[in-house]
Design a protein around this motif. Structure first.
Motif, mmCIF file in Angstrom:
data_model
loop_
_atom_site.group_PDB
_atom_site.id
_atom_site.type_symbol
_atom_site.label_atom_id
_atom_site.label_comp_id
_atom_site.label_asym_id
_atom_site.label_seq_id
_atom_site.Cartn_x
_atom_site.Cartn_y
_atom_site.Cartn_z
ATOM 1 N N PRO A 164 0.833 -1.208 0.000
ATOM 2 C CA PRO A 164 0.000 0.000 0.000
ATOM 3 C C PRO A 164 0.865 1.254 0.000
ATOM 4 O O PRO A 164 2.062 1.209 0.324
ATOM 5 C CB PRO A 164 -0.780 -0.126 1.310
ATOM 6 C CG PRO A 164 0.125 -0.908 2.203
ATOM 7 C CD PRO A 164 0.830 -1.884 1.296
ATOM 8 N N GLY A 165 0.274 2.356 -0.377
ATOM 9 C CA GLY A 165 1.013 3.613 -0.373
ATOM 10 C C GLY A 165 0.085 4.810 -0.313
ATOM 11 O O GLY A 165 -1.111 4.710 -0.595
ATOM 12 N N ILE A 166 0.640 5.945 0.073
ATOM 13 C CA ILE A 166 -0.063 7.233 0.037
ATOM 14 C C ILE A 166 0.883 8.230 -0.609
ATOM 15 O O ILE A 166 2.056 8.322 -0.239
ATOM 16 C CB ILE A 166 -0.466 7.710 1.451
ATOM 17 C CG1 ILE A 166 -1.525 6.784 2.055
ATOM 18 C CG2 ILE A 166 -0.982 9.150 1.409
ATOM 19 C CD1 ILE A 166 -1.867 7.108 3.508
ATOM 20 N N TYR A 167 0.351 9.002 -1.577
ATOM 21 C CA TYR A 167 1.167 9.951 -2.338
ATOM 22 C C TYR A 167 0.418 11.274 -2.430
ATOM 23 O O TYR A 167 -0.620 11.368 -3.091
ATOM 24 C CB TYR A 167 1.441 9.396 -3.743
ATOM 25 C CG TYR A 167 1.852 7.935 -3.726
ATOM 26 C CD1 TYR A 167 3.189 7.562 -3.626
ATOM 27 C CD2 TYR A 167 0.886 6.927 -3.782
ATOM 28 C CE1 TYR A 167 3.562 6.232 -3.584
ATOM 29 C CE2 TYR A 167 1.249 5.591 -3.742
ATOM 30 C CZ TYR A 167 2.584 5.252 -3.639
ATOM 31 O OH TYR A 167 2.943 3.926 -3.597
ATOM 32 N N ILE A 168 0.949 12.293 -1.744
ATOM 33 C CA ILE A 168 0.263 13.589 -1.651
ATOM 34 C C ILE A 168 1.127 14.645 -2.347
ATOM 35 O O ILE A 168 2.109 15.127 -1.769
ATOM 36 C CB ILE A 168 0.012 13.984 -0.177
ATOM 37 C CG1 ILE A 168 -0.679 12.831 0.574
ATOM 38 C CG2 ILE A 168 -0.833 15.254 -0.102
ATOM 39 C CD1 ILE A 168 -0.776 13.039 2.068
ATOM 40 N N PRO A 169 0.803 14.992 -3.590
ATOM 41 C CA PRO A 169 1.639 15.951 -4.318
ATOM 42 C C PRO A 169 1.411 17.382 -3.842
ATOM 43 O O PRO A 169 0.395 17.696 -3.196
ATOM 44 C CB PRO A 169 1.172 15.784 -5.765
ATOM 45 C CG PRO A 169 -0.266 15.363 -5.636
ATOM 46 C CD PRO A 169 -0.337 14.515 -4.394
ATOM 47 N N ALA A 170 2.349 18.251 -4.157
ATOM 48 C CA ALA A 170 2.169 19.680 -3.882
ATOM 49 C C ALA A 170 0.934 20.170 -4.647
ATOM 50 O O ALA A 170 0.699 19.777 -5.783
ATOM 51 C CB ALA A 170 3.408 20.449 -4.319
ATOM 52 N N GLY A 171 0.158 21.011 -3.989
ATOM 53 C CA GLY A 171 -1.057 21.514 -4.602
ATOM 54 C C GLY A 171 -2.278 20.669 -4.320
ATOM 55 O O GLY A 171 -3.384 21.015 -4.765
ATOM 56 N N ALA A 172 -2.121 19.560 -3.594
ATOM 57 C CA ALA A 172 -3.264 18.709 -3.265
ATOM 58 C C ALA A 172 -4.245 19.479 -2.387
ATOM 59 O O ALA A 172 -3.878 20.412 -1.655
ATOM 60 C CB ALA A 172 -2.791 17.445 -2.549
ATOM 61 N N ASP A 173 -5.503 19.084 -2.445
ATOM 62 C CA ASP A 173 -6.575 19.767 -1.711
ATOM 63 C C ASP A 173 -6.572 19.307 -0.250
ATOM 64 O O ASP A 173 -7.468 18.613 0.217
ATOM 65 C CB ASP A 173 -7.913 19.464 -2.373
ATOM 66 C CG ASP A 173 -9.068 20.246 -1.735
ATOM 67 O OD1 ASP A 173 -8.778 21.260 -1.064
ATOM 68 O OD2 ASP A 173 -10.231 19.836 -1.902
ATOM 69 N N CYS A 174 -5.502 19.704 0.450
ATOM 70 C CA CYS A 174 -5.379 19.359 1.866
ATOM 71 C C CYS A 174 -4.401 20.348 2.491
ATOM 72 O O CYS A 174 -3.825 21.202 1.807
ATOM 73 C CB CYS A 174 -4.890 17.925 2.050
ATOM 74 S SG CYS A 174 -3.221 17.635 1.441
#
Length: 481
Positions: free
Chosen positions: A420-430
């Motif tokens: 499994p993985g989580i990938y949160i790019p710059a500009g994500a809605d968070c």
């Protein structure tokens, strides 16, 4: 006596010249695979497989040779430009004698030693030994070596394929030719083979047909035999040691390619022939790119680094991923995301046992990641989890890093990954504090009769284990003068 000793030493040296490994798969392994395939296709068919050819990298420089995995699985041959013909019903040696009479400089001696009632069921065509070529590129098996060392029933020079294949097909009364028809352009030996087979099928339209053997081989290959599992474990053990050295060596200011060099040095040092795939060393903003592989960025303090690497040992692959903090300590935000992925992985691994479906594994990992992201406020609805976890949680592992298989449930002897993985790019809605955090944790899992065994458990993956190991110095911290 001295002459005899020298002769024996010379013969011993020649026997080792093709390989000096003592844990290669035995000829009986490949023989059993050939027999099983012939059983699957039946007596009204024949099967024809071709090896890979050498590929040009640039001008007169070639890529390092890598055998086609199905061809290796059936023969054990590690040479290019070869063809395997399997005839379940068998054919008489006289078929070859008649077919080669026009050119018959080759095998009269070999064929005359075969009893008249003997049936030939497997025939390998390959390049004959050439002393001039071997000065440049090394020793090869040749036809005699293929029969002696690979246990192939009969081997002939590749040039004879077009002279005898028509007679073999007709004498066997085959209705189907199983053949992995290549997609795209082809040249050289393979081009000649295709042209011959197309000519035969065209001339016998309505009586002969092509069929793809890929499904049969995928079903055979997805459940590993004990000797295959042993080689996969060896590849995994090498990869685990590489991960440990990466953790001990990593520090801010290094380049991603330095981490790659450490891992791949360990692979080679411990006997792996190749990386199983291009090493992924993805730091900072690159950690959110799933298959990033350029590995040129300078690693900054505060970066997370996704280290997705695998050794290939005797053709069998490992695939293990760890995510580590460049500084040696996770930030609070990195820790929060990491713990979600770790929980998803551990809970999904617990599900592994015979009868469980691949979909069940995917749903479990997705459920836990969705709950965790929702709790952190990164998503507002569980259905949004796919924005940050967009890949499958598992795949088969074996001769290919993404090995072949057929739809169905887990079976004992399968080797799979859980990743499994989580990938949160710059500009994500968070919240921006989570931007450029990419985490993936991957282990290699053997499905056993009663459950599972984690083959890669030696690679630290809890936060405490990683941070503790990263306090030590590794081989990558030594200066190069």
């Amino acid at each position: 006596m001295r002459t005899l000793k020298i002769l024996l030493l010379t013969l011993f040296a020649v026997s080792l010249s093709l390989s000096q490994d003592y844990d290669l798969l035995p000829p009986s392994f490949f023989k059993a695979n050939r027999e099983e395939l012939m059983k699957q296709i039946g007596n009204e068919a024949i099967a024809i497989f071709y090896s890979n050819s050498l590929k040009t990298r640039s001008n007169d420089v070639e890529y390092r040779f890598k055998q086609d995995n199905n061809f290796f699985y059936l023969t054990g041959l590690e040479e290019p430009d070869a063809v395997l013909v399997l005839v379940p019903v068998g054919f008489a040696p006289s078929v070859l004698k008649l077919a080669t009479r026009a050119t018959g400089k080759y095998y009269d001696v070999t064929l005359d030693t075969i009893k008249s009632d003997f049936k030939i069921r497997e025939l390998l065509f390959l390049k004959e030994r050439d002393s001039l070529r071997e000065v440049w590129t090394g020793r090869t098996l040749g036809t005699k070596g293929a029969m002696e060392k690979l246990g192939i029933q009969l081997a002939l020079p590749i040039e004879e394929f077009k002279n005898v294949i028509r007679s073999i097909i007709f004498s066997s009364r085959a209705k189907t030719i199983y053949f992995p028809y290549p997609v795209g352009c082809f040249e050289g030996t393979l081009k000649d083979i295709i042209e011959v087979l197309e000519s035969i099928v065209s001339s016998q339209r309505g009586r002969l047909q092509f069929a793809d053997p890929s499904f049969i081989l995928a079903k055979m290959r997805m459940v590993k035999k004990p000797e295959e599992i042993k080689l996969i474990q060896k590849a995994v053990d090498i990869t685990v040691k590489a991960h440990r050295q990466v953790m001990m060596s990593c520090e801010p200011g290094m380049y991603e390619y330095e981490i790659q060099a450490i891992a791949e040095y360990v692979f080679t040092k411990l006997g792996a022939e190749y990386p199983a795939f291009p090493s992924i060393i993805a730091s900072g903003e690159n950690s959110v790119i799933l298959h990033y592989s350029s590995n040129r960025k300078k690693i900054s303090d505060g970066d997370l680094i996704v280290v997705d690497i695998g050794a290939e040992y005797h053709n069998y692959c490992a695939d293990v991923t760890r995510t580590i903090p460049a500084s040696g300590r996770f930030t609070p935000e990195q820790r929060e995301v990491y713990e979600i992925v770790l929980k998803a992985q551990e809970e999904t691994i617990k599900l592994v046992r015979p009868g469980v479906s691949f979909i069940d594994l995917q749903l479990k990992a997705t459920e836990i990641i969705a709950e965790g992201l929702l709790k952190l406020g990164i998503i507002k609805d569980k259905n949004e989890a796919r924005k940050y976890f967009m890949h499958g949680v598992t795949h088969h592992l074996g001769l290919d890093v993404h090995d072949v298989g057929v739809p169905g449930n887990l079976e004992p002897g399968m080797v799979i990954t859980i990743e499994p993985g989580i990938y949160i790019p710059a500009g994500a809605d968070c919240d921006p504090k989570y931007w450029n955090i990419g985490v993936r944790i991957e282990d290699d899992i053997l499905v056993t009769k009663d459950g599972y065994a984690v083959l890669s458990s030696g690679a630290p993956k809890t936060i405490d284990e990683i941070e503790r190991l990263m306090k030590r110095r590794g081989i990558g911290n030594e200066p190069i003068d």
